[in-house]
Design an enzyme around this catalytic site. Structure first.
Site, PDB file in Angstrom:
ATOM      1  CG  LEU A 128      -7.588 108.901  37.695  1.00  0.00           C
ATOM      2  CD1 LEU A 128      -7.168 110.373  37.690  1.00  0.00           C
ATOM      3  CD2 LEU A 128      -8.712 108.662  38.689  1.00  0.00           C
ATOM      4  CB  SER A 129      -3.938 107.745  38.353  1.00  0.00           C
ATOM      5  OG  SER A 129      -2.837 107.551  39.211  1.00  0.00           O
ATOM      6  CB  ALA A 130      -1.955 103.518  37.006  1.00  0.00           C
ATOM      7  CB  ALA A 133       0.522 106.318  32.974  1.00  0.00           C
TER       8      ALA A 133
END
Length: 368
Positions: A128-130, A133
């Site tokens: 999720l999110s960072a 990424a």
């Protein structure tokens, strides 16, 4: 090995001495009670301000792993590396092959595969999110390690080299073109074999990482999968849009789920008969279970898992945690009925009671 405090009501075991660990990450592992030979592995990467335990508890990965018999590896960031506990997906020193945090995660996977007899051909990664990424970083830098990946609220690989650029990309500013996306992905490794299948999930109202990043991820991976510009399939699932691209051989290669009206987080369905995961920071009610559907894509769950994780509760099947709220809503509806009227608690007909209960269930989000 040390056992982590029981924040998830399940066993997360900390693994140490799994390699050189140049990224100075921590590593937690969940093993099902029955570990069959050649068990699959999911690598799950938390978002900023989260840790392995909270991410597991919210997303429900170990819950599903126990039910279906696969292992889950949780890399964990430390504040010494990033004060907000974000994986450093934007730092060149941490996203290259055989360097920094990316190499630490690679070492974790290699150690678990060897030590626990994991099926090396059935290793998957999500985040999720960072963490999403960073999952994309791993898929780009080590595509040979993963059969598939799921990026939730994440960003494309290799299109930033500092914090300023990272913030621009998160806001959807100065987006890379298709040539830059392809060049960045191909620079991650010298891989020339089959590429992992990609699943992308993003909320339409995400103000932290704008939804344009999901489209960029799809374009980035479409270049190596030889996918067409337009999706080969568009369908509605529980009110949300799923786009699918086929690779050059006609197999499904990329899925993009656009979650209607959702902000930044993981889409889940807490009002289900058998919900996967629990409400928490960045764990959002969306009437669709990304965890169950991602696992289905990877062959780690079946249609019944998805159906149970998304089917709305009916009276008699409510999850225990939601009952007090429902009872309160029903009681409030009855209390506010005018005394002596046909809708009072004493004078409610069977049809009236049913109507009040159904209205209460709708208010609680269990019926539409």
């Amino acid at each position: 090995m040390n056992v982590k405090p029981d924040t998830t009501s399940r066993r997360l075991i900390e693994l140490k001495n799994f390699g050189m660990n140049p990224g100075a990450l921590r590593c937690w592992l969940y093993l099902p009670d029955f570990l069959a030979p050649k068990t699959p592995l999911v690598v799950a990467m938390h978002g900023c301000t989260q840790d392995a335990g909270s991410y597991d508890q919210g997303s429900g990965w170990s819950e599903l792993a126990e039910r279906n018999g696969f292992a889950v590896l949780f890399p964990e960031q430390q504040r010494a590396n990033n004060s907000n506990l974000c994986f450093n997906w934007f730092e060149p020193a941490d996203i290259g092959r055989d360097a920094g945090e990316a190499f630490s995660v690679c070492e974790m996977v290699a150690h678990v595969v060897e030590a626990y007899g994991i099926n090396s051909e059935r290793v998957f990664i999500t985040g999720l999110s960072a963490g999403g990424a960073m999952a994309n970083v791993m898929l780009a830098a080590y595509p040979e390690l993963f059969a598939g990946g799921a990026i939730i609220g994440g960003l494309p690989y290799g299109v930033t080299s500092n914090v300023r650029q990272a913030l621009e990309r998160m806001r959807g500013q100065n987006p890379p073109n298709e040539a830059q996306l392809r060049s960045a992905l191909l620079s991650g490794s010298s891989h020339r074999g089959a590429w992992p299948r990609i699943s992308i999930w993003h909320g339409t109202h995400d103000q932290t990482v704008r939804v344009v990043n999901a489209d960029q991820i799809a374009k980035q991976w479409g270049t190596v999968h030889e996918a067409s510009d337009a999706p080969d399939l568009i369908e509605a699932i529980n009110g949300h849009r799923r786009q699918t691209w086929l690779d050059g051989s006609g197999k499904e290669a990329i899925d993009l789920y656009t979650i209607q009206s959702m902000g930044h987080g993981i889409p889940l369905s807490f009002g289900a008969r058998v919900p996967v995961g629990k409400p928490g920071s960045f764990m959002l009610e969306a009437g669709i279970s990304s965890t169950a559907r991602i696992a289905l894509t990877w062959g780690l769950a079946d249609e019944s898992d998805v159906a149970e994780a998304e089917a709305e509760c009916v009276p008699g099947f409510e999850p225990e945690a939601r009952l007090p709220g429902i009872v309160g809503i029903v009681a409030k509806a009855m209390t506010h009925a005018k005394p002596g009227s046909a809708k009072s608690a004493a004078g409610l007909s069977e049809q009236g009671v049913s109507k009040v209960i159904n209205e209460a269930l709708r208010a609680a989000g269990l019926l539409r």
